[in-house]
Design a protein around this motif. Structure first.
Motif, PDB file in Angstrom:
ATOM      1  N   THR A 219      46.800  53.022  33.273  1.00  0.00           N
ATOM      2  CA  THR A 219      45.479  52.889  33.887  1.00  0.00           C
ATOM      3  C   THR A 219      44.660  51.806  33.208  1.00  0.00           C
ATOM      4  N   ILE A 220      44.690  51.776  31.878  1.00  0.00           N
ATOM      5  CA  ILE A 220      43.927  50.776  31.134  1.00  0.00           C
ATOM      6  C   ILE A 220      44.436  49.376  31.439  1.00  0.00           C
ATOM      7  N   VAL A 221      45.754  49.219  31.458  1.00  0.00           N
ATOM      8  CA  VAL A 221      46.329  47.901  31.729  1.00  0.00           C
ATOM      9  C   VAL A 221      45.965  47.433  33.134  1.00  0.00           C
ATOM     10  N   ARG A 222      45.988  48.331  34.103  1.00  0.00           N
ATOM     11  CA  ARG A 222      45.637  47.947  35.470  1.00  0.00           C
ATOM     12  C   ARG A 222      44.160  47.574  35.577  1.00  0.00           C
ATOM     13  N   ASP A 223      43.294  48.282  34.846  1.00  0.00           N
ATOM     14  CA  ASP A 223      41.885  47.921  34.836  1.00  0.00           C
ATOM     15  C   ASP A 223      41.692  46.516  34.285  1.00  0.00           C
ATOM     16  N   LEU A 224      42.425  46.210  33.204  1.00  0.00           N
ATOM     17  CA  LEU A 224      42.347  44.870  32.625  1.00  0.00           C
ATOM     18  C   LEU A 224      42.830  43.827  33.625  1.00  0.00           C
ATOM     19  N   HIS A 225      43.915  44.133  34.320  1.00  0.00           N
ATOM     20  CA  HIS A 225      44.484  43.190  35.283  1.00  0.00           C
ATOM     21  C   HIS A 225      43.508  42.922  36.430  1.00  0.00           C
ATOM     22  N   THR A 226      42.884  43.987  36.944  1.00  0.00           N
ATOM     23  CA  THR A 226      41.933  43.832  38.048  1.00  0.00           C
ATOM     24  C   THR A 226      40.754  42.978  37.624  1.00  0.00           C
ATOM     25  N   PHE A 227      40.254  43.195  36.419  1.00  0.00           N
ATOM     26  CA  PHE A 227      39.075  42.462  35.966  1.00  0.00           C
ATOM     27  C   PHE A 227      39.378  41.009  35.641  1.00  0.00           C
ATOM     28  N   ALA A 228      40.490  40.749  34.989  1.00  0.00           N
ATOM     29  CA  ALA A 228      40.746  39.424  34.433  1.00  0.00           C
ATOM     30  C   ALA A 228      41.318  38.432  35.413  1.00  0.00           C
ATOM     31  N   ARG A 229      41.876  38.890  36.539  1.00  0.00           N
ATOM     32  CA  ARG A 229      42.565  37.947  37.417  1.00  0.00           C
ATOM     33  C   ARG A 229      41.574  36.985  38.059  1.00  0.00           C
ATOM     34  N   ALA A 230      41.968  35.692  38.155  1.00  0.00           N
ATOM     35  CA  ALA A 230      41.135  34.661  38.772  1.00  0.00           C
ATOM     36  C   ALA A 230      41.596  34.469  40.194  1.00  0.00           C
ATOM     37  N   GLU A 231      41.262  35.435  41.066  1.00  0.00           N
ATOM     38  CA  GLU A 231      41.821  35.437  42.402  1.00  0.00           C
ATOM     39  C   GLU A 231      40.913  34.737  43.386  1.00  0.00           C
ATOM     40  N   GLU A 232      41.457  34.466  44.553  1.00  0.00           N
ATOM     41  CA  GLU A 232      40.686  33.899  45.646  1.00  0.00           C
ATOM     42  C   GLU A 232      39.652  34.920  46.097  1.00  0.00           C
ATOM     43  N   ASP A 233      38.583  34.430  46.752  1.00  0.00           N
ATOM     44  CA  ASP A 233      37.492  35.297  47.157  1.00  0.00           C
ATOM     45  C   ASP A 233      37.894  36.151  48.358  1.00  0.00           C
ATOM     46  N   HIS A 234      38.889  37.020  48.170  1.00  0.00           N
ATOM     47  CA  HIS A 234      39.353  37.919  49.223  1.00  0.00           C
ATOM     48  C   HIS A 234      38.494  39.174  49.214  1.00  0.00           C
ATOM     49  N   ARG A 235      38.014  39.582  50.389  1.00  0.00           N
ATOM     50  CA  ARG A 235      37.152  40.753  50.480  1.00  0.00           C
ATOM     51  C   ARG A 235      37.858  41.859  51.246  1.00  0.00           C
ATOM     52  N   GLU A 236      37.555  43.087  50.862  1.00  0.00           N
ATOM     53  CA  GLU A 236      38.139  44.255  51.506  1.00  0.00           C
ATOM     54  C   GLU A 236      37.151  45.403  51.431  1.00  0.00           C
ATOM     55  N   ARG A 237      37.403  46.446  52.205  1.00  0.00           N
ATOM     56  CA  ARG A 237      36.530  47.623  52.176  1.00  0.00           C
ATOM     57  C   ARG A 237      36.754  48.362  50.859  1.00  0.00           C
ATOM     58  N   LEU A 238      35.678  48.585  50.127  1.00  0.00           N
ATOM     59  CA  LEU A 238      35.770  49.204  48.804  1.00  0.00           C
ATOM     60  C   LEU A 238      34.764  50.336  48.678  1.00  0.00           C
ATOM     61  N   ASP A 239      35.133  51.330  47.888  1.00  0.00           N
ATOM     62  CA  ASP A 239      34.203  52.355  47.431  1.00  0.00           C
ATOM     63  C   ASP A 239      33.665  51.886  46.089  1.00  0.00           C
ATOM     64  N   VAL A 240      32.358  51.599  46.010  1.00  0.00           N
ATOM     65  CA  VAL A 240      31.799  51.041  44.776  1.00  0.00           C
ATOM     66  C   VAL A 240      31.988  51.995  43.611  1.00  0.00           C
ATOM     67  N   ARG A 241      32.126  53.293  43.882  1.00  0.00           N
ATOM     68  CA  ARG A 241      32.297  54.241  42.777  1.00  0.00           C
ATOM     69  C   ARG A 241      33.631  54.036  42.064  1.00  0.00           C
ATOM     70  N   GLU A 242      34.674  53.691  42.817  1.00  0.00           N
ATOM     71  CA  GLU A 242      35.972  53.440  42.189  1.00  0.00           C
ATOM     72  C   GLU A 242      35.922  52.177  41.332  1.00  0.00           C
ATOM     73  N   VAL A 243      35.300  51.112  41.855  1.00  0.00           N
ATOM     74  CA  VAL A 243      35.169  49.872  41.085  1.00  0.00           C
ATOM     75  C   VAL A 243      34.302  50.117  39.854  1.00  0.00           C
ATOM     76  N   LEU A 244      33.235  50.866  40.038  1.00  0.00           N
ATOM     77  CA  LEU A 244      32.346  51.189  38.932  1.00  0.00           C
ATOM     78  C   LEU A 244      33.079  51.990  37.861  1.00  0.00           C
ATOM     79  N   GLY A 245      33.940  52.918  38.281  1.00  0.00           N
ATOM     80  CA  GLY A 245      34.694  53.716  37.316  1.00  0.00           C
ATOM     81  C   GLY A 245      35.582  52.862  36.434  1.00  0.00           C
TER      82      GLY A 245
END
Length: 555
Positions: A249-275
């Protein structure tokens, strides 16, 4: 002898009487001729003035055309359907086509699909409501992408039937966006650097836990565990698996935060991103304040997961650093989520030192910081505001010196999806392959290839390759593999290069490739994963995830 000499006196008198009106008429005619000559001179002078004015007008027109055509800004005129009515040479050069071929063409043909509706709505609003406006769009030009900013205003069309057109000044901001992206990445990496100690602490706890569990299991097995001891070994291994999942879980959180990805948008629950952001910031928070999460259920938003996570992480870290260490029981960081009308609101409130009133006006300026030297570049809030703005939202702040600050993120709720006429079926358990398949594992890490093969070889025929070139020879030699588990980043030949080589001769085998990656570190690797349709597994992955993926490929 003259004619008059033969005339009588009476005849001479009559002739003289007849001659007098002729002389008078001759004088009048002469005066008329003089008037005509004077008018002719005046007309010539007027014509000369008109020619000079026309010449000056033509010169002015040529100067205007030169200024219009060769201006450093692209200018266009769009009608109500967003078709190009006219444009300057700079615009034609930006769109990489001849001007004559662009007149009458819909401007939306150059847009990314998601921006078509936005432009049409903007043009309609410009013509209907009047007033200047601006809009940022993504263009596709000759196979490349460009970011542009449009400045628009309505003008009379000049057509006999009247009406208005939308005049557009278009500025290429591609380099600006690239620079901002690099700056944002630098800020993310800087934030990761400052969080390294906290993250190391988060990783060390489950690592130590796993190491102890495995060591105890080793000792029990070495002692020839039987009966109850065997059950104890099983419990220890289960505990180790729980610790491994925490690491994952920690490694995936790091991966999600650190990646320099294209500005792709999707439907998100802000609570999951906030967590995820909260878990990342725990190392900063736990020694300074109690974290209170007051998160009501909210509507989904359309946003980029990594960039929204960066915003929340910046706000959480700023809140923590506004509080001195050592008084965690006396301070609080409160995170709140709620719906407000058609918006989703996320608030981060702290009981820290607050912001002086004279600094509030500059709090979102780049390189402005209230911290001491060496505590940051002053880019976090500026970048966060820019990211939120590009998602269609706003970031605001309230603060009272000595009593803390409140940062509020307001995002538009995502449009409602069409409701399904029938209830959703119950969630099905993860599928597993129903038949024995031929599996090829391609990974340059020997231990990973070995253990992965050991997990699969009871149910499948497994072949391992440590080099992509050896795998290519096996694939070409046949027989066909039911699934190919391929690492993405390998020396000599990458997973992307192997995919291209297999696609050229055996496209069916290429479609059966499953890519394994712990993070695509190169721009090419990131772009490849963004466009290839093949499934992928993010390391570290669970066995049930692997089996579910194989069930789709093998059957």
């Amino acid at each position: 002898m003259s004619h008059f000499a033969q005339m009588s006196k009476a005849e001479l008198v009559r002739a003289l009487e007849q001659l007098e009106p002729v002389l008078v008429a001759r004088d009048a005619l002469s005066a008329t001729v003089q008037d005509l000559q004077r008018h002719q001179i005046e007309l010539e002078m007027q014509n000369r003035a008109l020619r000079e004015a026309q010449q000056a007008l033509e010169q002015s027109h040529h100067r205007y055309v030169d200024l219009y055509d060769f201006a450093p800004v692209a200018y266009l005129t769009l009608d109500a359907r967003a078709c190009i009515q006219e444009l300057n040479l700079t615009a034609a050069e930006l769109l990489r086509q001849e001007r004559s071929r662009l007149v009458g063409r819909p401007f939306v043909s150059f847009l990314e699909g998601a921006d078509v509706g936005r432009l049409l709505q903007h043009v309609r609003r410009c013509l209907a409501e009047g007033g200047a406006g601006s809009l940022e769009l993504k263009l596709r030009i000759a196979g490349t992408r460009a970011d542009v900013r449009l400045h628009t205003a309505p003008f009379p069309s000049g057509a006999p039937q009247g009406g208005q057109v939308c005049r557009v000044a278009m500025v290429d901001i591609t380099e600006l966006r690239e620079a901002q992206a690099k700056l944002a990445l630098s800020e993310r990496l800087a934030s990761l650097g400052t969080l390294a100690a906290g993250v190391a602490h988060e990783l060390n706890n489950p690592l130590a836990f796993i190491a102890q569990c495995l060591e105890l299991a080793r000792l029990r097995v070495g002692e020839g565990a039987v009966g109850g001891a065997r059950g104890e070994v099983q419990d220890l291994l289960v505990d180790a698996a729980v610790g491994t999942e925490q690491l994952r879980t920690i490694v995936r959180d790091l991966h999600t935060f650190a990646r320099a990805e294209e500005d792709h948008r999707e439907r998100l629950d802000v609570r999951e991103v906030l967590g995820r952001s909260v878990r990342m910031a725990q190392g900063e928070i736990r020694h300074r304040a109690r974290l209170v999460r007051d998160e009501a259920e909210v509507s989904p938003v359309l946003a980029n997961e990594g960039r929204l996570g960066q915003v929340f992480l910046n706000l959480l870290v700023n809140a923590a650093r506004a509080i001195q260490e050592g008084r965690a029981d006396q301070n609080e960081i409160r995170v709140t989520t709620r719906n407000e009308g058609e918006s989703v609101v996320v608030e981060v409130r702290d009981t820290g030192q607050g912001i002086p009133p004279e600094r509030m006006a500059r709090i979102f300026d780049p390189f402005f910081t209230t911290r001491s030297e060496g505590q940051g570049l002053g880019l976090g809030l500026s970048i966060s505001q820019s990211l939120v703005s590009r998602m269609g939202g706003e970031l605001t702040v309230e603060s009272e010196l000595g009593r803390g600050s409140l940062f509020r993120v307001r995002l538009p709720a995502a449009p409602a999806e069409h409701a399904s006429p029938t209830p959703l079926p119950p969630r099905q358990p993860l599928r597993r392959p129903t038949r024995r398949g031929r599996i090829l594992i391609v990974d340059d890490e020997p231990k990973l290839a070995l253990t992965l093969g050991m997990l699969l070889e009871d149910a499948h025929e497994v072949t391992r390759c440590l080099k992509a070139r050896d795998a290519l020879e096996l694939i070409r030699a046949g027989p066909l593999f039911d699934a190919i588990l391929c690492d993405l980043m390998m020396p000599e030949m990458t997973g992307e290069q192997l995919f291209e080589a297999v696609s050229a001769t055996q496209p069916e085998q290429a479609r059966r490739m499953i890519f394994m990656t712990g993070g695509a570190f190169t721009a090419g690797g990131q772009d490849f994963l963004a466009h290839v349709k093949n499934p992928r597994l993010i390391k570290p992955f669970r066995v049930d995830e692997l089996e579910a993926m194989l069930a789709l490929i093998v059957g």
